[in-house]
Design an enzyme around this catalytic site. Structure first.
Site, short mmCIF file in Angstrom:
data_model
loop_
_atom_site.label_atom_id
_atom_site.label_comp_id
_atom_site.label_asym_id
_atom_site.label_seq_id
_atom_site.Cartn_x
_atom_site.Cartn_y
_atom_site.Cartn_z
N GLN A 48 17.13 -32.12 3.51
CA GLN A 48 17.84 -32.46 4.75
C GLN A 48 17.31 -31.73 5.97
O GLN A 48 17.56 -32.18 7.11
CB GLN A 48 19.33 -32.18 4.56
N HIS A 100 10.54 -44.15 1.82
CA HIS A 100 9.26 -44.79 2.17
C HIS A 100 9.16 -46.20 1.58
O HIS A 100 8.58 -47.09 2.19
CB HIS A 100 8.07 -43.95 1.68
N ASP A 126 10.91 -36.96 6.52
CA ASP A 126 9.51 -36.54 6.65
C ASP A 126 9.36 -35.27 7.50
O ASP A 126 8.59 -34.39 7.20
CB ASP A 126 8.66 -37.66 7.28
N ARG A 151 23.29 -20.14 2.64
CA ARG A 151 23.08 -20.97 1.46
C ARG A 151 22.05 -22.03 1.79
O ARG A 151 22.24 -22.83 2.71
CB ARG A 151 24.39 -21.63 1.01
N HIS A 169 19.26 -29.49 -5.16
CA HIS A 169 20.15 -30.20 -4.23
C HIS A 169 19.59 -31.60 -3.98
O HIS A 169 19.23 -31.97 -2.87
CB HIS A 169 20.27 -29.41 -2.91
N GLU A 199 26.65 -30.44 -6.46
CA GLU A 199 27.38 -31.69 -6.64
C GLU A 199 26.79 -32.57 -7.75
O GLU A 199 26.30 -33.68 -7.50
CB GLU A 199 27.45 -32.45 -5.32
N ASN A 256 32.58 -27.48 -3.58
CA ASN A 256 32.33 -28.17 -2.31
C ASN A 256 33.54 -29.05 -2.06
O ASN A 256 33.81 -29.95 -2.88
CB ASN A 256 31.07 -29.05 -2.39
N TYR A 312 35.88 -31.22 0.99
CA TYR A 312 35.92 -31.74 2.36
C TYR A 312 37.23 -32.41 2.73
O TYR A 312 37.65 -32.38 3.87
CB TYR A 312 34.79 -32.75 2.57
N GLU A 337 30.73 -25.42 0.26
CA GLU A 337 30.61 -26.39 1.35
C GLU A 337 31.97 -26.81 1.86
O GLU A 337 32.88 -27.04 1.07
CB GLU A 337 29.85 -27.66 0.92
#
Ligand SMILES: OC[C@H]1O[C@@H](OCCN2CCN(CCCN3c4ccccc4C=Cc4ccccc43)CC2)[C@H](O)[C@@H](O)[C@@H]1O
Length: 480
Positions: A26, A46, A59, A84, A130, A175, A315, A317, A385
């Site tokens: 990311q 791609h 990229d 992290r 990850h 996750e 994690n 949310y 998270e």
């Protein structure tokens, strides 16, 4: 805040540590530089650019491969105790295969990043996996292929060997539910396979064994001289029963077991949750399978996997209401959702975010922390998270409100409920590649200008808020 203005019920214990998180695919970019191998997200973006909402890819992303010193400077400004981040498997081992060559330039990148953190008195907390699986391993079948356990054990040994003198906190997988359910079940994430109720259970079976292998490798070959800690970071919602009915309460517990217990039960209590085993066995039989679609651990494997944790990580949310559902009479339906067999929904009154799956429900955090503590025998808990998305802008008051409300519930869990939470990690340090959402959903405390090749970072209001919480360890907003 000056101590005087901080009421004790708004002040975190001195031992409590604050951090921020990112992930390799990311933020790093440099997708094919210095010997890095292709991973499944490079490959997916791609070959099928429409998979991503804005047809973007990682990229370049935040170009952290070249700008990691800027990142550490931001961490220093925030005043975080730890950072992290995750390792790119295919940057370190381009083919991913056990016994295949290690890429020294990849080793050097992470050694430089870790050294920069140590020089700035920031503790590294490293996620080994990850989601960015080497493409070659996917061509061997990915995690549904049991051989993946060997490849992961080799990878874990390489990273413990090379970084374990400075890295004391490890997470094997980020996750695993999303890796397998969204990757091989409903196709929401790479490699985008839709084999729900089938390949996704093979995926988690291998992944849980791979986690245990890595834990035992650390325990037997590195812990004595490195003295570190190893865990895994599953994710879940808080699932709130839609009514006081027994069936709704059972449905909520079943949802927690099918999402968090799927991984935590083998690792903390031994074997898959009984409700998963029972339901999937029963439906598999009704569907005419010779054996259950949920693979079985042998007694030896149950013992080998149980206890492979030095802390519990989560994690978290958001929250969902859960309602019991009429039995899925059409036994021809083979899917994780029909095995779980619940209805979930948001309350319309809950504040939205920029992500369809995330509503702002702070009280759910307190309930989830209490459930984790009760279910896994009061372990030390890291929140690895937590955060909220918007569509951009520097005056992110809703992110400040999210953090204040969620942190307030974390503090109540600690001070009022006695839950042993010792770390909190905000997702994310900066806006980054949000998987299939591309760059359309922003989670960062810092914004990144993705139209500028220099990928400049700019602090948002939430960065100032979070740094004042860290320095004062208190939540009142009127810190002068
Ligand atoms: O995402 C932020 C960060 O968090 C983490 O992903 C966070 C992990 N997220 C990834 C996204 N995932 C969404 C799919 C669930 N979902 C659906 C399931 C099935 C059909 C349709 C659905 C559509 C909307 C829904 C609405 C209500 C409930 C569930 C819904 C939830 C978990 C990850 O660790 C980071 O890398 C990431 O950047």
């Amino acid at each position: 805040c000056k101590e005087a203005t901080c009421a004790t019920n708004q002040t975190f214990p001195n031992y409590f540590k604050f951090g921020v998180a990112t992930a390799s695919y990311q933020v790093e970019g440099a997708w094919n530089e210095d010997g890095k191998g292709e991973n499944i997200w490079d490959h997916l973006c791609h070959t099928n650019p429409d998979f991503v909402d804005d047809r973007s890819n990682g990229d370049i992303a935040c170009d952290s491969y070249h700008k990691y010193k800027d990142d550490v400077a931001m961490l220093k400004d925030l005043g975080v105790d730890f950072y992290r981040f995750s390792l790119s498997w295919s940057r370190l081992i381009p083919l991913g295969l056990a016994g295949s060559p290690v890429n020294q330039a990849g080793i050097d990148y992470y050694k430089n990043l870790i050294q920069e953190l140590v020089n700035n008195n920031i503790e590294p907390l490293v996620t080994i996996f990850h989601w960015d699986l080497p493409e070659t391993l996917q061509e061997y079948g990915g995690f549904p292929n049991p051989e993946s356990e060997e490849h992961f054990a080799y990878y874990a040994r390489v990273v413990f060997e090379n970084f374990g003198d400075s890295v004391k906190y490890w997470l094997t997988f980020n996750e695993p539910l999303q890796t397998c359910h969204e990757g091989y079940g409903i196709g929401f994430t790479a490699p985008g396979y839709k084999s729900s109720g089938l390949a996704e259970y093979k995926c988690t079976h291998t992944l849980i064994k791979a986690h245990a292998r890595a834990y035992h490798v650390y325990d037997e070959e590195f812990r004595t001289q490195q003295q570190g800690y190893v865990g895994i970071a599953p994710d879940t919602y808080w699932y709130e029963p839609a009514s006081g009915s027994v069936s709704d309460q059972e449905a909520a517990e079943r949802a927690l077991q099918f999402t968090y217990g799927w991984f935590a039960n083998p690792i903390f209590n031994g074997n898959y949750p009984s409700v998963m085993i029972e339901r999937i066995d029963e439906r598999s039989k009704l569907q005419g399978f010779a054996s259950s679609r949920l693979p079985k651990f042998t007694d030896e494997e149950v013992e080998y996997i149980k206890g492979t944790h030095d802390f519990l990580a989560i994690n978290a949310y958001s929250t969902l209401y859960v309602q019991a559902k009429e039995e899925e009479v059409d036994t021809a339906v083979i899917s994780y959702d029909s095995d779980l067999n619940v209805d979930t929904f948001f309350d319309d009154s809950w504040e939205e975010s920029a992500s369809s799956w995330l509503r702002v429900v702070p009280w759910g955090m307190r309930k989830l922390l209490n459930w984790l503590s009760k279910t896994y025998n009061h372990p030390e808990i890291f929140i690895t998270e937590n955060g909220v998305s918007d569509t951009g802008g520097l005056n992110d008051d809703r992110r400040i409100n999210y953090y204040r409300e969620y942190l307030s519930n974390v503090l109540e869990a600690i001070l009022d409920d006695g839950v042993n939470v010792t770390r909190y990690t905000a997702w994310s340090l900066m806006d980054n590649f949000e998987w299939a959402r591309g760059y359309t959903e922003k989670y960062g405390l810092y914004s990144v200008n993705f139209d500028d090749p220099g990928r400049p970072r700019t602090s948002k209001a939430s960065a100032s808020y979070y740094s004042s919480v860290i320095s004062s360890k208190c939540l009142v907003d009127n810190c002068e």
